[in-house]
Design a protein around this motif. Structure first.
Motif, PDB file in Angstrom:
ATOM      1  N   ARG A 129       0.828  -1.210   0.000  1.00  0.00           N
ATOM      2  CA  ARG A 129       0.000   0.000   0.000  1.00  0.00           C
ATOM      3  C   ARG A 129       0.861   1.258   0.000  1.00  0.00           C
ATOM      4  NH1 ARG A 129      -4.591  -1.416   4.569  1.00  0.00           N
ATOM      5  NH2 ARG A 129      -5.811  -2.870   3.295  1.00  0.00           N
ATOM      6  N   GLU A 130       1.881   1.254   0.872  1.00  0.00           N
ATOM      7  CA  GLU A 130       2.770   2.427   0.945  1.00  0.00           C
ATOM      8  C   GLU A 130       3.504   2.639  -0.373  1.00  0.00           C
ATOM      9  OE1 GLU A 130       5.215   1.674   4.370  1.00  0.00           O
ATOM     10  OE2 GLU A 130       3.524   1.986   5.756  1.00  0.00           O
ATOM     11  N   ARG A 131       4.003   1.576  -0.970  1.00  0.00           N
ATOM     12  CA  ARG A 131       4.700   1.660  -2.258  1.00  0.00           C
ATOM     13  C   ARG A 131       3.750   2.206  -3.330  1.00  0.00           C
ATOM     14  NH1 ARG A 131       6.699  -2.928  -2.063  1.00  0.00           N
ATOM     15  NH2 ARG A 131       4.992  -4.090  -3.000  1.00  0.00           N
ATOM     16  N   TYR A 132       2.565   1.668  -3.389  1.00  0.00           N
ATOM     17  CA  TYR A 132       1.578   2.131  -4.373  1.00  0.00           C
ATOM     18  C   TYR A 132       1.279   3.613  -4.172  1.00  0.00           C
ATOM     19  CZ  TYR A 132      -2.705   2.665  -7.031  1.00  0.00           C
ATOM     20  OH  TYR A 132      -3.640   3.117  -7.915  1.00  0.00           O
ATOM     21  N   ASP A 133       1.044   4.003  -2.925  1.00  0.00           N
ATOM     22  CA  ASP A 133       0.724   5.408  -2.644  1.00  0.00           C
ATOM     23  C   ASP A 133       1.878   6.329  -3.017  1.00  0.00           C
ATOM     24  OD1 ASP A 133      -1.731   4.557  -1.731  1.00  0.00           O
ATOM     25  OD2 ASP A 133      -1.261   4.815   0.410  1.00  0.00           O
ATOM     26  N   ARG A 134       3.113   5.903  -2.741  1.00  0.00           N
ATOM     27  CA  ARG A 134       4.282   6.702  -3.115  1.00  0.00           C
ATOM     28  C   ARG A 134       4.367   6.858  -4.627  1.00  0.00           C
ATOM     29  NH1 ARG A 134       7.004   3.623   0.435  1.00  0.00           N
ATOM     30  NH2 ARG A 134       7.949   2.389  -1.210  1.00  0.00           N
ATOM     31  N   GLU A 135       4.178   5.744  -5.333  1.00  0.00           N
ATOM     32  CA  GLU A 135       4.330   5.735  -6.786  1.00  0.00           C
ATOM     33  C   GLU A 135       3.171   6.413  -7.502  1.00  0.00           C
ATOM     34  OE1 GLU A 135       4.890   1.619  -7.704  1.00  0.00           O
ATOM     35  OE2 GLU A 135       6.884   1.566  -6.758  1.00  0.00           O
ATOM     36  N   ASN A 136       2.031   6.524  -6.853  1.00  0.00           N
ATOM     37  CA  ASN A 136       0.847   7.074  -7.517  1.00  0.00           C
ATOM     38  C   ASN A 136       0.381   8.382  -6.892  1.00  0.00           C
ATOM     39  OD1 ASN A 136      -0.011   4.949  -9.578  1.00  0.00           O
ATOM     40  ND2 ASN A 136       0.488   3.774  -7.752  1.00  0.00           N
ATOM     41  N   GLY A 137       1.197   8.930  -6.014  1.00  0.00           N
ATOM     42  CA  GLY A 137       0.876  10.231  -5.436  1.00  0.00           C
ATOM     43  C   GLY A 137      -0.392  10.258  -4.604  1.00  0.00           C
TER      44      GLY A 137
END
Length: 142
Positions: free
Chosen positions: A132-140
């Protein structure tokens, strides 16, 4: 190539044709019910044994993040579980009558499978949080 020609999707289509794909088909209805806000918690609580309605309501309030379940919603969820054969309702001959709920054999089987899924998720919670954190970082995402 048409994706529906993939062997797994053909098999899925045949399975859905056999067991139903409409909204009330057991696979859709039960999975939807387990994914709602209260049903799985009710199932997990009743997995510990028979409880009277008021005790069930109190335990659910103590365990849930919402801190309460309305009388109406609890009754509706219990009726749905009873209708599908997962919960048994008993009424005492006392005045006033005492209503209690417990899992049926079918409900105990569903409880074991739900418990297994929750255990699987809990064992992988760190990986899920990281994803989730990786996705949020990568997708703003906020």
């Amino acid at each position: 190539m048409d994706p529906l020609e993939l062997p797994g999707l053909r098999a899925l289509g045949a399975e859905m044709a056999r067991y139903g794909h409409e909204r009330e088909a057991p696979a859709r209805a039960v999975m939807g019910m387990l994914g709602d806000r209260w049903t799985t918690l009710i199932l997990l609580v009743l997995g510990e044994g028979e409880l009277r309605h008021a005790d069930l309501k109190r335990v659910i309030a103590q365990l849930s993040s919402e801190q309460a379940i309305s009388q109406r919603v609890l009754t509706l969820k219990l009726r749905a579980l009873e209708r599908d054969g997962f919960v048994l309702r008993s009424v005492s001959a006392d005045v006033p009558p005492k209503v209690a709920y417990r899992l049926s054999a079918l409900g105990e089987d569903l409880f074991a499978r739900a418990r297994g899924m929750i255990d699987w998720i809990n064992a992988r919670s760190d990986a899920i949080h990281e994803a989730r954190e990786r996705y949020d970082r990568e997708n703003g995402a906020d």
